[in-house]
Scaffold this motif. Sequence first.
Motif, short mmCIF file in Angstrom:
data_model
loop_
_atom_site.label_atom_id
_atom_site.label_comp_id
_atom_site.label_asym_id
_atom_site.label_seq_id
_atom_site.Cartn_x
_atom_site.Cartn_y
_atom_site.Cartn_z
N VAL A 188 -10.57 -73.17 -46.24
CA VAL A 188 -10.22 -71.72 -46.93
C VAL A 188 -8.80 -71.47 -47.10
O VAL A 188 -8.01 -71.18 -48.21
N GLN A 189 -7.85 -71.90 -45.97
CA GLN A 189 -6.53 -71.56 -45.98
C GLN A 189 -5.83 -72.53 -46.83
O GLN A 189 -5.01 -72.10 -47.73
N ALA A 190 -6.02 -73.92 -46.83
CA ALA A 190 -5.61 -74.79 -47.81
C ALA A 190 -5.97 -74.62 -49.35
O ALA A 190 -4.96 -74.83 -50.03
N LEU A 191 -7.16 -74.02 -49.61
CA LEU A 191 -7.62 -73.50 -51.11
C LEU A 191 -6.43 -72.14 -51.25
O LEU A 191 -5.77 -72.23 -52.48
N GLN A 192 -6.34 -71.56 -50.49
CA GLN A 192 -5.37 -70.25 -51.06
C GLN A 192 -4.09 -70.76 -51.07
O GLN A 192 -3.31 -70.24 -51.95
N ASN A 193 -3.45 -71.62 -50.29
CA ASN A 193 -2.46 -72.19 -50.62
C ASN A 193 -2.16 -73.01 -51.79
O ASN A 193 -0.97 -72.74 -52.48
N MET A 194 -3.25 -73.65 -52.16
CA MET A 194 -3.05 -74.38 -53.36
C MET A 194 -3.26 -73.39 -54.41
O MET A 194 -2.48 -73.78 -55.55
N GLU A 229 -20.24 -69.70 -46.04
CA GLU A 229 -20.20 -68.59 -46.94
C GLU A 229 -18.72 -68.18 -47.52
O GLU A 229 -18.57 -68.01 -48.60
N ASN A 230 -17.89 -68.14 -46.36
CA ASN A 230 -16.50 -67.50 -46.91
C ASN A 230 -15.88 -68.70 -47.64
O ASN A 230 -15.11 -68.25 -48.72
N LEU A 231 -16.02 -69.95 -47.53
CA LEU A 231 -15.43 -71.08 -48.24
C LEU A 231 -16.06 -70.73 -49.66
O LEU A 231 -15.41 -71.02 -50.66
N ALA A 232 -17.14 -70.62 -49.96
CA ALA A 232 -17.85 -70.55 -51.10
C ALA A 232 -17.44 -69.46 -52.10
O ALA A 232 -16.97 -69.51 -53.16
N ARG A 233 -17.02 -68.31 -51.32
CA ARG A 233 -16.35 -67.20 -52.05
C ARG A 233 -15.06 -67.63 -52.49
O ARG A 233 -14.68 -66.90 -53.61
N VAL A 234 -14.26 -67.97 -51.62
CA VAL A 234 -12.90 -68.32 -52.06
C VAL A 234 -12.76 -69.34 -53.16
O VAL A 234 -12.20 -69.26 -54.09
N ILE A 235 -13.85 -70.21 -53.18
CA ILE A 235 -13.98 -71.06 -54.34
C ILE A 235 -14.24 -70.40 -55.51
O ILE A 235 -13.67 -70.76 -56.65
N GLN A 237 -13.19 -67.68 -56.33
CA GLN A 237 -12.03 -66.90 -56.82
C GLN A 237 -11.10 -67.63 -57.40
O GLN A 237 -9.83 -67.13 -57.59
N SER A 238 -11.03 -68.83 -57.50
CA SER A 238 -10.02 -69.85 -57.92
C SER A 238 -9.61 -69.54 -59.12
O SER A 238 -10.23 -69.37 -60.25
N PRO A 239 -8.29 -69.54 -59.41
CA PRO A 239 -7.68 -69.19 -60.86
C PRO A 239 -7.88 -70.17 -61.59
O PRO A 239 -7.48 -70.19 -62.95
N VAL A 240 -7.91 -71.67 -61.13
CA VAL A 240 -8.25 -72.58 -62.05
C VAL A 240 -9.54 -73.37 -61.83
O VAL A 240 -10.00 -73.15 -60.69
N PRO A 241 -10.06 -74.39 -62.67
CA PRO A 241 -11.17 -75.12 -62.54
C PRO A 241 -11.14 -75.94 -61.03
O PRO A 241 -10.22 -76.31 -60.97
N VAL A 242 -12.07 -75.98 -60.27
CA VAL A 242 -12.45 -76.56 -59.01
C VAL A 242 -13.40 -77.75 -59.36
O VAL A 242 -14.63 -77.30 -59.81
N VAL A 243 -13.04 -78.89 -58.81
CA VAL A 243 -14.11 -80.06 -59.02
C VAL A 243 -14.50 -80.47 -57.57
O VAL A 243 -13.56 -80.59 -56.60
#
Length: 451
Positions: A188-194, A229-235, A237-243
Amino acid sequence: MSNFDELKPRAWTVSALCRAVADSLDAQFNPVAVRGEISGFSRAASGHCYFSIKDDTGQIRCAMFRRAASLMGFSPRDGELVEVRGRLGVYEARGDLQLVVESMERAGQGALFEQFLRLKAKLEAEGLFDPIHKRALPEQPRAIGVVTSLGAAAWHDVMTALQRRVPHIPVLMAPALVQGAGAAATLVQALQNMYALTAEDNPLAPPVDVILLVRGGGSMEDLWSFNDENLARVIAQSPVPVVCGVGHETDFTIADFVADVRAPTPTAAAEMAAADRGVALQALSDQENRLNRGLLRQQDRHAQRLDSVATRLGVGLARQQDRQSQRLAAVAARLSRPQAVLGQHAQWLDRLASRLQSGVQSQLTGGVHRLERLHDRLGFNRGQQLAQRAQGLERAALRLSSVDPHRVLDRGYAWLSDENGHALTKAAQFQPGQSVQATLADGEVPLLVKG
């Protein structure tokens, strides 16, 4: 009979003793369930499977016949923790204790799978998996973000694929744990940093246009952090496409369902995120060819128009000359009258000849000027179009050149890697006596860490 003969034990045949032991085991233990780690797993050509179940201090030989093996929903691997059910007995041919396995499942998988299904149903009901939210991947991302473990094979696979297909596109990495307690929180933290690097004004320009969330294969327990579940919700919320490229092709996690695109492997995720550089160059070449063909067609059309104008001018001049000739003939006929008529019209004939000469000359001069203006306009338009196309091609070439990773090396930077080719980005990764490879703009330099 002596007392010694009375105490003498009964003499068994080997096969009878084996059968007696097997009967005793069957009566006391069967059916039996055993949890342990698989060791020495093999599948014979007949379809039967042979392996051992062990723990820290003991092991039991196992046999699983083809019918039972065909009902398994996974492929067992050495070192995998499983729970087997079957019947304990004796293999008389060797006198070995043997467990004939009738069913096998990964240890704890049942409870985990139930949790997986409950969370999947909950998030699906909330619309997190709805296809309407899925975004298309950019054809040519300005930068690619990767979230995975720095020491994982998935990171190496992704970088290998990206270097082969799009070496000119920058790759930014946000490290995280991908297995074990606390792994979901680091993801979760790594995604938010990205996400912070997707902004147009981020300090590490160019901005990230697509994010790869990847991990290699493993058991359901190994991949469990991607069912958070928290990771799913953060994904979501991504501002760009996630693969999402987690596990093998048969593995599915909650992250796969939430992501914009699900890839069967980390390498496939990298290939989906960026089209091959050769494809882009070929498209650019095709565009250049189309522009050249368009310019040639336009040039041909202008040339035909110029020929048509010249033809009309020629026809007009010929007609004008015919009319003037007819008028001259009429004048000549009148001049054939008596001398008195000749004298009367002599001055008029001179004026007419002068006007005729002046008119023809004016027509010729005007036609030539019109031809010159048309020719100049054609040349100017063609030059403008060629210049515009050339500027477009030059801008495209500059954009490709601006993201060339070698330009970073030309400014004095270097890429440090260990003997296995892994990137060295932190001081803690260096040890005295360690061999380090430095990649510079014009080649590679071997280094040795002294302290």
